[in-house]
Motif scaffolding. Structure first.
Motif, mmCIF file in Angstrom:
data_model
loop_
_atom_site.group_PDB
_atom_site.id
_atom_site.type_symbol
_atom_site.label_atom_id
_atom_site.label_comp_id
_atom_site.label_asym_id
_atom_site.label_seq_id
_atom_site.Cartn_x
_atom_site.Cartn_y
_atom_site.Cartn_z
ATOM 1 N N LYS A 1 0.815 -1.214 0.000
ATOM 2 C CA LYS A 1 0.000 0.000 0.000
ATOM 3 C C LYS A 1 0.850 1.266 0.000
ATOM 4 C CE LYS A 1 -4.065 -1.841 2.354
ATOM 5 N NZ LYS A 1 -4.823 -1.841 3.615
ATOM 6 N N VAL A 2 1.877 1.294 0.857
ATOM 7 C CA VAL A 2 2.639 2.529 1.060
ATOM 8 C C VAL A 2 3.801 2.668 0.074
ATOM 9 C CG1 VAL A 2 4.006 3.866 2.713
ATOM 10 C CG2 VAL A 2 1.980 2.612 3.495
ATOM 11 N N LEU A 3 4.727 1.734 0.101
ATOM 12 C CA LEU A 3 5.948 1.895 -0.691
ATOM 13 C C LEU A 3 5.739 1.629 -2.181
ATOM 14 C CD1 LEU A 3 8.536 0.325 1.788
ATOM 15 C CD2 LEU A 3 7.898 2.725 1.497
ATOM 16 N N LEU A 4 5.041 0.555 -2.508
ATOM 17 C CA LEU A 4 4.882 0.218 -3.918
ATOM 18 C C LEU A 4 3.807 1.062 -4.606
ATOM 19 C CD1 LEU A 4 5.199 -3.678 -3.713
ATOM 20 C CD2 LEU A 4 6.968 -2.013 -4.262
ATOM 21 N N SER B 1 9.542 -3.462 -6.655
ATOM 22 C CA SER B 1 9.700 -4.566 -5.698
ATOM 23 C C SER B 1 11.183 -4.827 -5.397
ATOM 24 C CB SER B 1 9.011 -5.830 -6.195
ATOM 25 O OG SER B 1 9.488 -6.174 -7.474
ATOM 26 N N GLN B 2 12.061 -4.517 -6.359
ATOM 27 C CA GLN B 2 13.494 -4.682 -6.115
ATOM 28 C C GLN B 2 14.002 -3.705 -5.058
ATOM 29 O OE1 GLN B 2 12.243 -4.336 -9.299
ATOM 30 N NE2 GLN B 2 12.363 -6.506 -9.815
ATOM 31 N N MET B 3 13.380 -2.534 -4.964
ATOM 32 C CA MET B 3 13.796 -1.548 -3.971
ATOM 33 C C MET B 3 13.487 -2.028 -2.547
ATOM 34 S SD MET B 3 12.742 1.959 -5.961
ATOM 35 C CE MET B 3 13.266 3.106 -4.696
ATOM 36 N N LEU B 4 12.495 -2.899 -2.391
ATOM 37 C CA LEU B 4 12.200 -3.454 -1.064
ATOM 38 C C LEU B 4 13.326 -4.370 -0.598
ATOM 39 C CD1 LEU B 4 8.407 -4.336 -1.180
ATOM 40 C CD2 LEU B 4 9.513 -2.609 0.222
ATOM 41 N N SER C 1 15.634 -0.021 6.638
ATOM 42 C CA SER C 1 14.970 0.245 5.361
ATOM 43 C C SER C 1 13.482 -0.091 5.459
ATOM 44 C CB SER C 1 15.621 -0.585 4.245
ATOM 45 O OG SER C 1 15.481 -1.964 4.521
ATOM 46 N N ASN C 2 12.780 0.189 4.388
ATOM 47 C CA ASN C 2 11.368 -0.189 4.237
ATOM 48 C C ASN C 2 10.449 0.366 5.319
ATOM 49 O OD1 ASN C 2 12.387 -1.710 2.094
ATOM 50 N ND2 ASN C 2 12.406 -3.596 3.269
ATOM 51 N N ILE C 3 10.760 1.524 5.868
ATOM 52 C CA ILE C 3 9.890 2.129 6.880
ATOM 53 C C ILE C 3 8.624 2.620 6.169
ATOM 54 C CG2 ILE C 3 9.620 3.975 8.585
ATOM 55 C CD1 ILE C 3 11.656 1.777 9.373
#
Length: 161
Positions: free
Chosen positions: A29-32, A39-42, A79-81
């Motif tokens: 919901k938030v990052l993507l 998805s690679q950035m996750l 990461s991924n906050i």
């Protein structure tokens, strides 16, 4: 916990061997979707030594915030906050970042590093992170390297008195 608008919150650490559906839902919901990450950035590579944190709200334990810490050779990396849009500015991001920093402190793995977006800089600065490098762009998103040393950690309340 009533401070900053949080009624009842529960935090939990999760490994890649456990149910990560709540984390994935928040990141989706938030990052993507909202922030436009790929998805690679996750970078959820299960081969790396990573631990995830998730915050649940209320008695129904609704997932509202998540983040990741990776154990590196010379530092930890956060990461991924992500905090659901309707729950921002209520203390959940601070809660997740402090959970992850606490894990690094307990493990003795300072310093802690993070690649921080412009929008998230105040959150990291409130904990004590300081800019530590030059901003750069990745997939149209601007990031700035930040670092936190144990001596720089700022408390979130008057508990130090």
């Amino acid at each position: 916990m009533q401070e900053r608008g949080i009624d009842m919150v529960e935090g939990k650490y999760i490994t890649a061997m456990e149910d990560m559906s709540g984390l994935r839902e928040i990141w989706q919901k938030v990052l993507l979707e909202e922030c436009g990450w790929t998805s690679q950035m996750l970078d959820l590579d299960e081969e790396k030594l990573k631990l995830h944190a998730i915050a649940f709200e209320g008695t129904e334990k609704r997932p509202v915030a998540a983040g990741t810490i990776e154990y590196g050779e010379d530092a930890f990396f956060i990461s991924n906050i992500a905090v659901l849009k309707e729950k921002r500015r209520t203390g959940y991001g601070d809660f997740i970042v402090r959970m992850l920093v606490n894990k690094a402190v307990i493990t003795g793995g300072m310093p802690v590093r993070a690649e921080v977006t412009k929008e998230a800089e105040p959150l990291f600065q409130e904990v004590g992170f300081q800019a530590d490098g030059v901003t750069y762009e990745k997939n149209g998103i601007v990031f700035c390297p930040y670092q936190l040393l144990q001596s720089q950690i700022k408390s979130c309340c008057d508990c130090s008195k």
